[in-house]
Design a protein around this motif. Structure first.
Motif, mmCIF file in Angstrom:
data_model
loop_
_atom_site.group_PDB
_atom_site.id
_atom_site.type_symbol
_atom_site.label_atom_id
_atom_site.label_comp_id
_atom_site.label_asym_id
_atom_site.label_seq_id
_atom_site.Cartn_x
_atom_site.Cartn_y
_atom_site.Cartn_z
ATOM 1 N N TRP A 257 0.834 -1.349 -0.094
ATOM 2 C CA TRP A 257 -0.097 -0.057 0.085
ATOM 3 C C TRP A 257 0.869 1.176 -0.022
ATOM 4 O O TRP A 257 0.337 2.390 -0.324
ATOM 5 N N ARG A 258 2.051 1.157 0.362
ATOM 6 C CA ARG A 258 2.961 2.293 0.434
ATOM 7 C C ARG A 258 3.351 3.033 -1.021
ATOM 8 O O ARG A 258 3.520 2.342 -1.984
ATOM 9 N N GLY A 259 3.002 4.297 -1.121
ATOM 10 C CA GLY A 259 3.130 4.964 -2.245
ATOM 11 C C GLY A 259 2.003 5.058 -3.283
ATOM 12 O O GLY A 259 2.140 5.542 -4.270
ATOM 13 N N THR A 260 0.922 4.421 -2.843
ATOM 14 C CA THR A 260 -0.180 4.251 -3.612
ATOM 15 C C THR A 260 -1.268 5.360 -3.268
ATOM 16 O O THR A 260 -1.278 5.941 -2.145
ATOM 17 N N LYS A 261 -2.022 5.883 -4.298
ATOM 18 C CA LYS A 261 -2.763 7.044 -4.392
ATOM 19 C C LYS A 261 -4.274 6.847 -3.397
ATOM 20 O O LYS A 261 -4.559 7.514 -2.697
ATOM 21 N N GLN A 262 -4.610 5.355 -3.368
ATOM 22 C CA GLN A 262 -5.611 4.993 -2.710
ATOM 23 C C GLN A 262 -5.432 4.988 -1.189
ATOM 24 O O GLN A 262 -6.132 5.392 -0.362
ATOM 25 N N HIS A 263 -4.192 4.320 -0.848
ATOM 26 C CA HIS A 263 -4.161 4.276 0.665
ATOM 27 C C HIS A 263 -2.956 4.771 1.420
ATOM 28 O O HIS A 263 -2.840 4.736 2.508
ATOM 29 N N ASP A 264 -2.348 5.666 0.604
ATOM 30 C CA ASP A 264 -0.856 6.179 1.143
ATOM 31 C C ASP A 264 -0.524 7.577 0.619
ATOM 32 O O ASP A 264 -0.631 8.439 1.511
ATOM 33 N N GLY A 265 -0.653 7.862 -0.608
ATOM 34 C CA GLY A 265 -0.249 8.975 -1.198
ATOM 35 C C GLY A 265 1.270 9.213 -1.239
ATOM 36 O O GLY A 265 1.964 8.180 -1.062
ATOM 37 N N GLY A 266 1.834 10.455 -1.660
ATOM 38 C CA GLY A 266 3.304 10.626 -1.706
ATOM 39 C C GLY A 266 3.734 11.561 -0.721
ATOM 40 O O GLY A 266 3.294 11.674 0.519
ATOM 41 N N VAL A 267 4.725 12.042 -0.943
ATOM 42 C CA VAL A 267 5.600 13.148 -0.062
ATOM 43 C C VAL A 267 4.701 13.974 0.831
ATOM 44 O O VAL A 267 4.838 14.179 1.916
ATOM 45 N N LEU A 268 3.575 14.507 0.045
ATOM 46 C CA LEU A 268 2.646 15.761 0.829
ATOM 47 C C LEU A 268 1.988 14.919 1.688
ATOM 48 O O LEU A 268 1.682 15.686 2.715
ATOM 49 N N MET A 269 1.320 13.969 1.176
ATOM 50 C CA MET A 269 0.171 13.197 2.094
ATOM 51 C C MET A 269 0.948 12.553 3.181
ATOM 52 O O MET A 269 0.446 12.599 4.361
ATOM 53 N N ASN A 270 1.935 11.938 3.167
ATOM 54 C CA ASN A 270 2.588 11.118 4.048
ATOM 55 C C ASN A 270 3.823 11.762 4.849
ATOM 56 O O ASN A 270 3.813 11.483 6.202
ATOM 57 N N GLN A 271 4.494 12.447 4.429
ATOM 58 C CA GLN A 271 5.394 13.323 5.008
ATOM 59 C C GLN A 271 5.373 14.791 5.451
ATOM 60 O O GLN A 271 5.183 15.167 6.369
ATOM 61 N N ALA A 272 5.244 15.480 4.320
ATOM 62 C CA ALA A 272 5.029 17.046 4.637
ATOM 63 C C ALA A 272 3.641 17.511 5.155
ATOM 64 O O ALA A 272 3.523 18.591 5.514
ATOM 65 N N ILE A 273 2.704 16.685 5.092
ATOM 66 C CA ILE A 273 1.209 16.938 5.718
ATOM 67 C C ILE A 273 1.332 17.614 7.263
ATOM 68 O O ILE A 273 0.687 18.608 7.580
ATOM 69 N N HIS A 274 2.569 17.183 7.938
ATOM 70 C CA HIS A 274 2.649 17.587 9.140
ATOM 71 C C HIS A 274 3.339 19.240 9.136
ATOM 72 O O HIS A 274 2.574 20.006 10.193
ATOM 73 N N ASN A 275 4.017 19.243 8.245
ATOM 74 C CA ASN A 275 4.307 20.682 8.115
ATOM 75 C C ASN A 275 3.461 21.685 7.403
ATOM 76 O O ASN A 275 3.276 22.922 7.790
ATOM 77 N N LEU A 276 2.615 21.234 6.338
ATOM 78 C CA LEU A 276 1.379 21.996 6.198
ATOM 79 C C LEU A 276 0.413 22.301 7.273
ATOM 80 O O LEU A 276 -0.123 23.462 7.365
#
Length: 336
Positions: free
Chosen positions: A163-182
């Motif tokens: 599921w890692r890196g998929t659009k349905q269950h994980d997303g990419g760097v914005l959704m998974n890492q940078a969302i905290h900073n956003l």
């Protein structure tokens, strides 16, 4: 309060460790469809293992459930928990779509249960001090801000689970890492009015993006820039947040945004600035963010108030990520 954890992957251990450190909290059950992943929690915390969530909710005296599953499953699980009248702590992102997010928030409201979203960066000592500075109005009017997450997540990281890196269950760097900073950018600067973004998948064999650059215009008139990647060689390089105001400039930086890299404020003396910098250096991590959030849930229940990071906060961070995605897809600005 009695806690259960659903989804016993990597992040669940942070929840279990934090629950164990809080006198008023106890981990009594864990749930995962793979029995072997629950052995650790059974042996270390004497938590009862279950392969079905309904068994946990029916058989155990649970007050709060921590959702640590892949992000795409958050909504269906959260609604089930809310309907069982249990409070919820859900890992970021709150869900993968606004529609699913609304289902979670509505279910919690209808069933009168509390909902907290895990955005632990808010509770880092340096971030808490910046919050005080902003609340005192010491920076004055904000002209612009910069948010940077240039990290490394190699292919092995993404290959750990399908599921890692998929659009349905994980997303990419914005959704998974940078969302905290956003989330921090929204917390400090306010509501967006317009965003524009470009993204690419350059190095990693994944469906979602591994690099993204975007801009935000806030309703205050302030401008923000966002740069995020998991492509940096050979390890994490920078996580930072810089805010430029008419009366001050502040940069939180380092590999993990733990220190004041720059602190220059009109109404703060050199002595006060140096003392603040040194106090942060003495204990940059402070109390772990997950522990803050879990203990806050206990206190919110006792004090009959909302948790510090609400479902609406989680929805706002998700909406910003999805707006970036939409802008990159159509190659046009997206208006809120």
């Amino acid at each position: 309060m009695n806690f259960a954890i659903v989804g016993c992957g990597f992040i669940a251990k942070k929840h279990a460790t934090s629950i164990d450190k809080i006198d008023a909290a106890k981990l009594v059950a864990v749930c995962d469809k793979v029995p072997a992943t629950m052995e650790f929690y059974k042996e270390k915390y004497d938590a009862k293992p279950y392969t079905k969530l309904e068994q946990v909710l029916e058989k155990e005296d649970i007050d709060v459930v921590c959702i640590c599953t892949p992000s795409g499953f958050h909504a269906s699980i959260a609604v089930q928990i809310a309907e069982a009248k249990k409070h919820i702590i859900v890992e970021k992102p709150i869900a993968m779509t606004i529609e699913d997010t609304n289902k979670i928030i509505d279910a919690c409201n209808v069933n009168n249960v509390k909902l907290a979203v895990v955005h632990p960066n808010r509770f880092r000592p340096v971030v808490q001090e910046l919050r005080k500075i902003m609340d005192r109005g010491l920076l004055g009017k904000i002209s612009h801000a910069s948010c940077i997450v240039n990290w490394n997540r190699n292919q092995e990281y993404y290959d750990q689970a399908p599921w890692r890196g998929t659009k349905q269950h994980d997303g990419g760097v914005l959704m998974n890492q940078a969302i905290h900073n956003l989330d921090l950018l929204l917390w400090f600067i306010g509501n967006p009015e317009q965003v524009f973004s470009m993204e690419a998948t350059r190095f990693r064999n994944i469906e979602a993006e591994d690099v993204s650059v975007g801009t935000i215009k806030f309703d205050s008139g302030a401008i923000g820039t966002v740069e995020a990647s998991t492509t940096v060689y050979p390890k994490n390089y920078e996580e930072s947040l810089t805010i430029f105001g008419e009366n001050g400039t502040v940069k939180i930086g380092g590999t993990n945004a733990l220190y004041f890299e720059h602190l220059d404020i009109m109404d703060m003396s050199d002595y006060e600035i140096n003392e603040l910098k040194e106090s942060i250096k003495a204990d940059p991590w402070g109390t772990p963010g997950h522990q803050w959030i879990i203990e806050d849930m206990v206190n919110a229940n006792n004090e009959n108030r909302n948790p510090a990071v609400t479902g609406v906060d989680g929805k706002n961070a998700l909406k910003l990520v999805l707006s970036f995605y939409e802008s990159a897809k159509i190659n046009q600005p997206v208006y809120y």
